[in-house]
Design an enzyme around this catalytic site. Structure first.
Site, PDB file in Angstrom:
ATOM      1  N   GLY A  74       0.831  -1.194   0.000  1.00 11.20           N
ATOM      2  CA  GLY A  74       0.000   0.000   0.000  1.00 11.20           C
ATOM      3  C   GLY A  74       0.866   1.244   0.000  1.00 11.20           C
ATOM      4  N   ILE A 129      -9.435  -0.970  -4.868  1.00 14.28           N
ATOM      5  CA  ILE A 129      -9.623  -0.344  -6.172  1.00 14.28           C
ATOM      6  C   ILE A 129     -11.017   0.287  -6.242  1.00 14.28           C
ATOM      7  CG2 ILE A 129      -9.574  -0.671  -8.660  1.00 14.28           C
ATOM      8  CD1 ILE A 129      -6.897  -1.131  -7.100  1.00 14.28           C
ATOM      9  N   ARG A 178     -32.012  26.407  15.331  1.00  9.81           N
ATOM     10  CA  ARG A 178     -32.162  25.701  16.604  1.00  9.81           C
ATOM     11  C   ARG A 178     -32.114  26.709  17.756  1.00  9.81           C
ATOM     12  NH1 ARG A 178     -34.042  21.359  19.512  1.00  9.81           N
ATOM     13  NH2 ARG A 178     -32.526  20.660  21.076  1.00  9.81           N
ATOM     14  N   GLU A 222      -4.933   7.731  -1.720  1.00 10.03           N
ATOM     15  CA  GLU A 222      -3.885   8.471  -2.449  1.00 10.03           C
ATOM     16  C   GLU A 222      -2.650   8.723  -1.570  1.00 10.03           C
ATOM     17  OE1 GLU A 222      -4.200   8.884  -5.538  1.00 10.03           O
ATOM     18  OE2 GLU A 222      -6.319   9.039  -5.994  1.00 10.03           O
ATOM     19  N   THR A 230      -1.538   7.647   2.620  1.00  9.36           N
ATOM     20  CA  THR A 230      -1.987   8.078   3.941  1.00  9.36           C
ATOM     21  C   THR A 230      -1.352   9.418   4.305  1.00  9.36           C
ATOM     22  OG1 THR A 230      -0.165   7.028   5.137  1.00  9.36           O
ATOM     23  CG2 THR A 230      -2.104   5.652   4.662  1.00  9.36           C
TER      24      THR A 230
END
Length: 390
Positions: free
Chosen positions: A139, A165, A275, A370, A372
């Site tokens: 990886g 992939i 809120r 792409e 880490t």
């Protein structure tokens, strides 16, 4: 109309054509993406028909040459389109980025014959691409890949497994990096492999924390035969091709991260304005106002960083360090901003009735894909201090 609350991003665009393009994209988002985004993500539905529309609209080839059906747009413009798409639905924005990554090798390194034969259909012919670099045991160490391509005359036989992939199993073509020699970085080559080639198959999609609508799967290459005419670039050039693609792809991830973060901020602004607690909108409370201010500042900084890197690329200057910085900063910021958005919505933020919990789950993967963010720090440090000596 009030000036407060969510507003469309005011974009710095270089041409009137680019401004028209952003307007077109926003119209398409309102009509085709936003109305079904939450429902389709919850159902794990990949919007293939939408990608056909994007292809027909020229949005899958924005940065490629006009002579092959591309848009000839600078990265400065393309990335802002990605940001808009990712803010509407990350499956779409990331999908466009991955398709562009899959086209990169051929568009930049392909021969004239290869460009003429394949690129027009890849850009505007309704096709969808996938990029195959990572493997189950390779990886972050991309040069450690073991998928092998063995040559026999004018044909290569590919054997191995690719992992993680995006579009695995639904893509029409795969850009595959495979080992063709013993050298660690100079023994890798790139191949363009069409879906349906005998021996190419996909495993069942991974069950992921987020992005259920975007299939991620292993790709098995079991004796896949590919003609040498589908080898991209020179033999042994594949690792350089991969690094070039990743530099550009990291900018795509940075832009997608800013899009997700912007969507989370917009939701938080809308919620805190309506809120009420203790007799007034919770946006009146300084603690929450400061959170919103920090979120907006990080988004502006991230956008400026990825655009600065894009302009370097557009003018032909080195941008690897800046791409890594943009990917690192923007994705870490997206994780913080989406987490803060959940906090601002309180208990409602933790329910699927509001989209911020989805944004938080989606932001996490952007810190991983792409390369880490730990790898991004390695890239940046090497650019600053040189290679490690140990």
């Amino acid at each position: 109309m009030t000036d407060h609350g969510p507003q469309p991003v005011e974009r710095e665009l270089p041409t009137e054509e680019a401004r028209d393009l952003i307007s077109l994209v926003r119209e398409l988002i309102e009509r085709e993406i936003k109305p079904r985004a939450a429902e389709e993500e919850a159902a794990g539905h990949f919007p293939r028909e939408l990608f056909t529309l994007l292809s027909e609209s020229g949005l899958l080839g924005l940065v490629q040459p006009e002579e092959f059906g591309g848009g000839d747009q600078p990265y400065e413009v393309y990335l802002q389109v990605l940001e808009e798409l990712a803010a509407a639905r990350l499956t779409v924005g990331l999908g466009v980025s991955v398709h562009t990554l899959a086209c990169h090798a051929l568009a930049r390194y392909g021969s004239k014959e290869q460009l003429a034969e394949h690129l027009p259909a890849m850009l505007g012919g309704g096709l969808l691409g996938a990029y195959c670099l990572s493997e189950p045991s390779s990886g972050s160490d991309a040069a450690g890949l073991t998928t092998r391509a063995t040559r026999d005359g004018d044909t290569w036989t590919l054997q191995g497994t690719k992992a993680w992939i995006t579009h695995g199993g639904i893509a029409d073509f795969y850009t595959v990096l495979a080992r063709t020699g013993p050298e660690r970085t100079r023994g890798i080559s790139a191949f363009l492999v069409p879906a349906g080639t005998p021996g190419l198959s996909a495993a069942a999609p991974e069950h992921k924390m987020g992005m259920a609508g975007s299939p991620t799967a292993q790709i098995h290459l079991d004796g896949v035969r590919v003609p040498d005419a589908r080898r991209i670039g020179e033999e042994g050039q594949g690792f350089a091709i991969a690094l070039s693609a990743l530099d550009a792809g990291r900018l795509g991830i940075a832009a997608c991260a800013v899009g997700v973060a912007q969507a989370a901020l917009d939701e938080a602004l809308a919620y805190t304005a309506q809120r009420r607690q203790f007799g007034r909108p919770i946006a009146d409370f300084q603690g929450l106002r400061f959170m919103l201010a920090d979120m907006a500042t990080q988004i502006e900084a991230g956008r400026a960083l990825y655009l600065s890197a894009a302009r370097l690329r557009d003018t032909g200057r080195p941008f690897s360090k800046q791409a890594a910085m943009a990917k690192l900063f923007c994705t870490d910021a997206a994780m913080r901003i989406t987490t803060d958005a959940v906090q601002l919505l309180g208990g409602y933020g933790y329910t699927v009735d509001f989209p911020v919990e989805r944004y938080m789950r989606e932001a996490k993967v952007l810190q991983i894909v792409e390369g880490t963010n730990q790898i991004q720090r390695v890239v940046i440090a090497r650019a600053l201090a040189g290679p490690e000596t140990g």
